[in-house]
Scaffold this motif. Sequence first.
Motif, PDB file in Angstrom:
ATOM      1  N   TYR A  51       0.817  -1.215   0.000  1.00 39.61           N
ATOM      2  CA  TYR A  51       0.000   0.000   0.000  1.00 39.61           C
ATOM      3  C   TYR A  51       0.854   1.271   0.000  1.00 39.61           C
ATOM      4  CZ  TYR A  51      -3.642  -3.368   0.881  1.00 39.61           C
ATOM      5  OH  TYR A  51      -4.492  -4.444   0.754  1.00 39.61           O
ATOM      6  N   LEU A  52       2.157   1.101   0.147  1.00 38.44           N
ATOM      7  CA  LEU A  52       3.078   2.234   0.050  1.00 38.44           C
ATOM      8  C   LEU A  52       3.701   2.340  -1.352  1.00 38.44           C
ATOM      9  CD1 LEU A  52       4.967   1.909   3.471  1.00 38.44           C
ATOM     10  CD2 LEU A  52       3.009   3.373   2.907  1.00 38.44           C
ATOM     11  N   LEU A  53       3.275   1.445  -2.250  1.00 37.68           N
ATOM     12  CA  LEU A  53       3.856   1.443  -3.602  1.00 37.68           C
ATOM     13  C   LEU A  53       3.685   2.780  -4.321  1.00 37.68           C
ATOM     14  CD1 LEU A  53       5.321  -0.199  -5.792  1.00 37.68           C
ATOM     15  CD2 LEU A  53       3.086  -1.020  -6.574  1.00 37.68           C
ATOM     16  N   PRO A  54       2.521   3.444  -4.252  1.00 37.68           N
ATOM     17  CA  PRO A  54       2.414   4.758  -4.908  1.00 37.68           C
ATOM     18  C   PRO A  54       3.418   5.777  -4.377  1.00 37.68           C
ATOM     19  CG  PRO A  54       0.233   3.901  -4.395  1.00 37.68           C
ATOM     20  CD  PRO A  54       1.223   3.002  -3.700  1.00 37.68           C
ATOM     21  N   LEU A  55       3.638   5.780  -3.057  1.00 37.07           N
ATOM     22  CA  LEU A  55       4.617   6.715  -2.491  1.00 37.07           C
ATOM     23  C   LEU A  55       6.031   6.344  -2.934  1.00 37.07           C
ATOM     24  CD1 LEU A  55       3.240   7.209   1.151  1.00 37.07           C
ATOM     25  CD2 LEU A  55       3.038   8.747  -0.822  1.00 37.07           C
ATOM     26  N   THR A 104      11.415  -0.081  -5.764  1.00 37.72           N
ATOM     27  CA  THR A 104      10.371  -0.785  -6.510  1.00 37.72           C
ATOM     28  C   THR A 104      10.065  -2.138  -5.881  1.00 37.72           C
ATOM     29  OG1 THR A 104      10.954   0.312  -8.598  1.00 37.72           O
ATOM     30  CG2 THR A 104       9.772  -1.788  -8.752  1.00 37.72           C
ATOM     31  N   HIS A 105      11.105  -2.900  -5.549  1.00 33.21           N
ATOM     32  CA  HIS A 105      10.903  -4.244  -5.004  1.00 33.21           C
ATOM     33  C   HIS A 105      10.465  -4.231  -3.541  1.00 33.21           C
ATOM     34  CE1 HIS A 105      12.090  -6.823  -8.346  1.00 33.21           C
ATOM     35  NE2 HIS A 105      12.957  -5.879  -8.671  1.00 33.21           N
ATOM     36  N   LEU A 106      10.903  -3.249  -2.786  1.00 33.42           N
ATOM     37  CA  LEU A 106      10.507  -3.171  -1.384  1.00 33.42           C
ATOM     38  C   LEU A 106       8.993  -3.061  -1.245  1.00 33.42           C
ATOM     39  CD1 LEU A 106      11.180  -2.877   1.651  1.00 33.42           C
ATOM     40  CD2 LEU A 106      11.440  -0.400   1.233  1.00 33.42           C
ATOM     41  N   PHE A 107       8.367  -2.330  -2.164  1.00 34.98           N
ATOM     42  CA  PHE A 107       6.928  -2.081  -2.059  1.00 34.98           C
ATOM     43  C   PHE A 107       6.097  -2.943  -3.010  1.00 34.98           C
ATOM     44  CE2 PHE A 107       8.887   2.016  -0.681  1.00 34.98           C
ATOM     45  CZ  PHE A 107       8.592   1.868   0.669  1.00 34.98           C
ATOM     46  N   GLY A 108       6.738  -3.884  -3.710  1.00 34.19           N
ATOM     47  CA  GLY A 108       5.970  -4.869  -4.461  1.00 34.19           C
ATOM     48  C   GLY A 108       5.804  -4.630  -5.941  1.00 34.19           C
ATOM     49  N   GLY A 109       6.543  -3.682  -6.531  1.00 29.31           N
ATOM     50  CA  GLY A 109       6.459  -3.511  -7.974  1.00 29.31           C
ATOM     51  C   GLY A 109       6.973  -4.751  -8.692  1.00 29.31           C
ATOM     52  N   LEU A 284       3.745 -10.031  -7.595  1.00 28.91           N
ATOM     53  CA  LEU A 284       4.506  -8.860  -7.166  1.00 28.91           C
ATOM     54  C   LEU A 284       5.989  -9.214  -7.120  1.00 28.91           C
ATOM     55  CD1 LEU A 284       2.235  -7.763  -4.162  1.00 28.91           C
ATOM     56  CD2 LEU A 284       2.165  -6.890  -6.512  1.00 28.91           C
ATOM     57  N   GLY A 285       6.838  -8.198  -7.197  1.00 29.36           N
ATOM     58  CA  GLY A 285       8.274  -8.432  -7.045  1.00 29.36           C
ATOM     59  C   GLY A 285       8.878  -9.258  -8.166  1.00 29.36           C
ATOM     60  N   LEU A 286       9.977  -9.949  -7.827  1.00 29.70           N
ATOM     61  CA  LEU A 286      10.708 -10.747  -8.816  1.00 29.70           C
ATOM     62  C   LEU A 286       9.934 -11.982  -9.266  1.00 29.70           C
ATOM     63  CD1 LEU A 286      14.418 -10.890  -7.553  1.00 29.70           C
ATOM     64  CD2 LEU A 286      13.627  -9.990  -9.739  1.00 29.70           C
ATOM     65  N   GLY A 287       9.314 -12.665  -8.321  1.00 28.51           N
ATOM     66  CA  GLY A 287       8.641 -13.920  -8.642  1.00 28.51           C
ATOM     67  C   GLY A 287       9.575 -15.109  -8.647  1.00 28.51           C
ATOM     68  N   VAL A 288      10.780 -14.942  -8.070  1.00 27.21           N
ATOM     69  CA  VAL A 288      11.750 -16.032  -8.050  1.00 27.21           C
ATOM     70  C   VAL A 288      11.510 -16.965  -6.872  1.00 27.21           C
ATOM     71  CG1 VAL A 288      14.211 -16.605  -7.842  1.00 27.21           C
ATOM     72  CG2 VAL A 288      13.488 -14.684  -9.275  1.00 27.21           C
ATOM     73  N   TRP A 289      11.235 -16.387  -5.705  1.00 28.82           N
ATOM     74  CA  TRP A 289      10.998 -17.199  -4.509  1.00 28.82           C
ATOM     75  C   TRP A 289       9.880 -16.543  -3.693  1.00 28.82           C
ATOM     76  CZ3 TRP A 289      14.920 -13.654  -4.715  1.00 28.82           C
ATOM     77  CH2 TRP A 289      15.018 -12.733  -3.668  1.00 28.82           C
ATOM     78  N   SER A 290       9.391 -17.278  -2.687  1.00 26.40           N
ATOM     79  CA  SER A 290       8.314 -16.766  -1.841  1.00 26.40           C
ATOM     80  C   SER A 290       8.400 -17.409  -0.464  1.00 26.40           C
ATOM     81  CB  SER A 290       6.948 -17.058  -2.472  1.00 26.40           C
ATOM     82  OG  SER A 290       5.887 -16.680  -1.612  1.00 26.40           O
ATOM     83  N   ASN A 291       7.852 -16.720   0.518  1.00 28.66           N
ATOM     84  CA  ASN A 291       7.775 -17.306   1.857  1.00 28.66           C
ATOM     85  C   ASN A 291       6.576 -18.245   1.993  1.00 28.66           C
ATOM     86  OD1 ASN A 291       5.843 -15.274   1.698  1.00 28.66           O
ATOM     87  ND2 ASN A 291       6.055 -14.680   3.850  1.00 28.66           N
ATOM     88  N   ASN A 292       5.734 -18.278   0.964  1.00 25.46           N
ATOM     89  CA  ASN A 292       4.580 -19.166   0.948  1.00 25.46           C
ATOM     90  C   ASN A 292       4.898 -20.373   0.068  1.00 25.46           C
ATOM     91  OD1 ASN A 292       2.127 -20.464   0.768  1.00 25.46           O
ATOM     92  ND2 ASN A 292       1.074 -18.798  -0.305  1.00 25.46           N
ATOM     93  N   PRO A 293       4.971 -21.573   0.620  1.00 23.40           N
ATOM     94  CA  PRO A 293       5.326 -22.751  -0.177  1.00 23.40           C
ATOM     95  C   PRO A 293       4.334 -23.070  -1.290  1.00 23.40           C
ATOM     96  CG  PRO A 293       4.562 -23.394   2.007  1.00 23.40           C
ATOM     97  CD  PRO A 293       4.729 -21.910   2.038  1.00 23.40           C
ATOM     98  N   THR A 322       3.920  -1.930 -14.228  1.00 25.73           N
ATOM     99  CA  THR A 322       4.980  -1.448 -13.334  1.00 25.73           C
ATOM    100  C   THR A 322       6.049  -0.689 -14.110  1.00 25.73           C
ATOM    101  OG1 THR A 322       4.625  -3.256 -11.757  1.00 25.73           O
ATOM    102  CG2 THR A 322       6.749  -2.137 -11.682  1.00 25.73           C
ATOM    103  N   LEU A 323       6.589  -1.307 -15.150  1.00 25.41           N
ATOM    104  CA  LEU A 323       7.672  -0.687 -15.908  1.00 25.41           C
ATOM    105  C   LEU A 323       7.164   0.442 -16.804  1.00 25.41           C
ATOM    106  CD1 LEU A 323       9.725  -3.870 -16.902  1.00 25.41           C
ATOM    107  CD2 LEU A 323      10.149  -2.273 -15.026  1.00 25.41           C
ATOM    108  N   GLY A 324       5.982   0.252 -17.395  1.00 25.09           N
ATOM    109  CA  GLY A 324       5.421   1.293 -18.247  1.00 25.09           C
ATOM    110  C   GLY A 324       5.124   2.570 -17.482  1.00 25.09           C
ATOM    111  N   ALA A 325       4.787   2.433 -16.186  1.00 26.56           N
ATOM    112  CA  ALA A 325       4.488   3.604 -15.359  1.00 26.56           C
ATOM    113  C   ALA A 325       5.746   4.353 -14.937  1.00 26.56           C
ATOM    114  CB  ALA A 325       3.708   3.175 -14.120  1.00 26.56           C
ATOM    115  N   GLY A 326       6.900   3.702 -15.047  1.00 34.06           N
ATOM    116  CA  GLY A 326       8.139   4.403 -14.712  1.00 34.06           C
ATOM    117  C   GLY A 326       8.894   3.869 -13.522  1.00 34.06           C
ATOM    118  N   PHE A 327       8.440   2.744 -12.939  1.00 31.15           N
ATOM    119  CA  PHE A 327       9.236   2.112 -11.885  1.00 31.15           C
ATOM    120  C   PHE A 327      10.516   1.550 -12.499  1.00 31.15           C
ATOM    121  CE2 PHE A 327       5.085   2.096  -9.857  1.00 31.15           C
ATOM    122  CZ  PHE A 327       5.391   2.360  -8.524  1.00 31.15           C
ATOM    123  N   LYS A 328      11.525   1.319 -11.664  1.00 33.89           N
ATOM    124  CA  LYS A 328      12.818   0.875 -12.160  1.00 33.89           C
ATOM    125  C   LYS A 328      13.047  -0.610 -11.884  1.00 33.89           C
ATOM    126  CE  LYS A 328      13.441   4.838 -13.767  1.00 33.89           C
ATOM    127  NZ  LYS A 328      13.307   5.027 -15.235  1.00 33.89           N
ATOM    128  N   GLY A 329      13.867  -1.214 -12.725  1.00 32.36           N
ATOM    129  CA  GLY A 329      14.161  -2.641 -12.650  1.00 32.36           C
ATOM    130  C   GLY A 329      14.311  -3.172 -14.056  1.00 32.36           C
TER     131      GLY A 329
END
Length: 442
Positions: A51-55, A104-109, A284-293, A322-329
């Motif tokens: 919910y802090l992603l916009p900020l 970007t990744h901290l807030f889930g982009g 959200l995020g990278l999608g490489v790993w998760s804390n949910n099995p 995410t990327l089209g809006a201007g987030f980085k990664g």
Amino acid sequence: MTSRIQQLRSALIWLALIIPSAMLIGSICAGFLMSLHYVTDARFASPWFIYLLPLGGLLVGLLYHHFGGKSDEGNNLIMDQIHAPGGGVPTRMAPLVFLGTIITHLFGGSAGREGTAVQIGGSIASTLCRRLRLDPDSVKVLLMCGIAAGFGAVFGTPIAGAIFALEVLMIGRIRYESLLPCLIAAITADWTCRLWGAHHTHYAISYLTSIDPPSAFFHLELGIFLKVILAAILFGLAGTLFAKLTHGIGHVFKSTIKYPPLRPFIGGFIVIGLFHLVGTPDYLGLGVWSNNPDAVTISSLLSSPEIHHWSWFWKLLFTAITLGAGFKGGEVTPLFFIGAALGNVLAWVLNAPPSLFAAIGFVAIFAGATNTPIACTIMGIELFGATHGIYLAIACLIAYYASGHSGIYMSQRIAIPKFNDQDLAPEITLKELHSKKNKRNK
């Protein structure tokens, strides 16, 4: 004898340039990977961060608006400087893209990491070129080495990194004279990154894992081979869809929102809306790993036979916004997810091995979206082994052709067209080609 001494002297000078810069790039990439892991774990521990992603987007937008300058052009700026060395790549690109990607990744982009590593490599290499006042040809080589070092270090695939740095610049042509310097840079950066203790994700597939030599070196089954050809066409089309959707969304944001920092701010709200629509944080995020099995991740798609019918579409949409809006990664790791998820579904449709087709999709969609089939084939072999090398190679090549003259890097130049097209100007960029087509359609 004199010529041999001159060649040796030149080689030593290049080593003295490449190795220290690659070690620095590898060290920064190690710090980046560790930071990425830390902020991703922090987001898992505090799901409300979304919910802090916009900020976060507003902060990234403000940083680039006030301090970025040409840095906002990202990978395309590096390619332009290789094709026609001019003002160079700003030194500030490295810290800006590092910080922007972490936010970007901290807030889930939904973004990747390759773009960040390549921009770090290009920025450091360009800074070195300016300090030493190198000639234009040397600048080109060192910038390519920066790309190779960043790519090789962040993925742990130095051979693919070296080839990628050469292949991504020109569609249909590779500059082999820079291959050795790029390979040295990629290996050095990868070793350095590993020495710092940065770990790369180990990808493994279950298909034919117990096969005995010598068959382990090559596996070819006609039925699977034909299914791979069909799937590869769809991987190429998916790569085109990703590229066009990302660029199209970016164009809409730029044409409708004139103040740049507001673009990722509003984009953050759209991502939150999508998150509530699908009801899962898996995209959200990278999608490489998760804390949910039970989460859908790249690793689960490669190892589990469970079918996820629409995961490829949702990840594609989350990342394009995410990327089209201007987030980085970067775009590449999300492409891995999209390709693996699409391969997972196509295996179900075609009655093929799910883990094998997920692995093929992993690299083939990347080949289609970046127009780098050789680098992607080598990456597949580096990650998954040589057993499925034939499948990986044919899929990457077909996806490359199926994607047409499109791609995620608009500064790529077309050296040799994929198809006979008399209207193409020599070495036209994808950006110029698309602009020309849009004017023609109007």
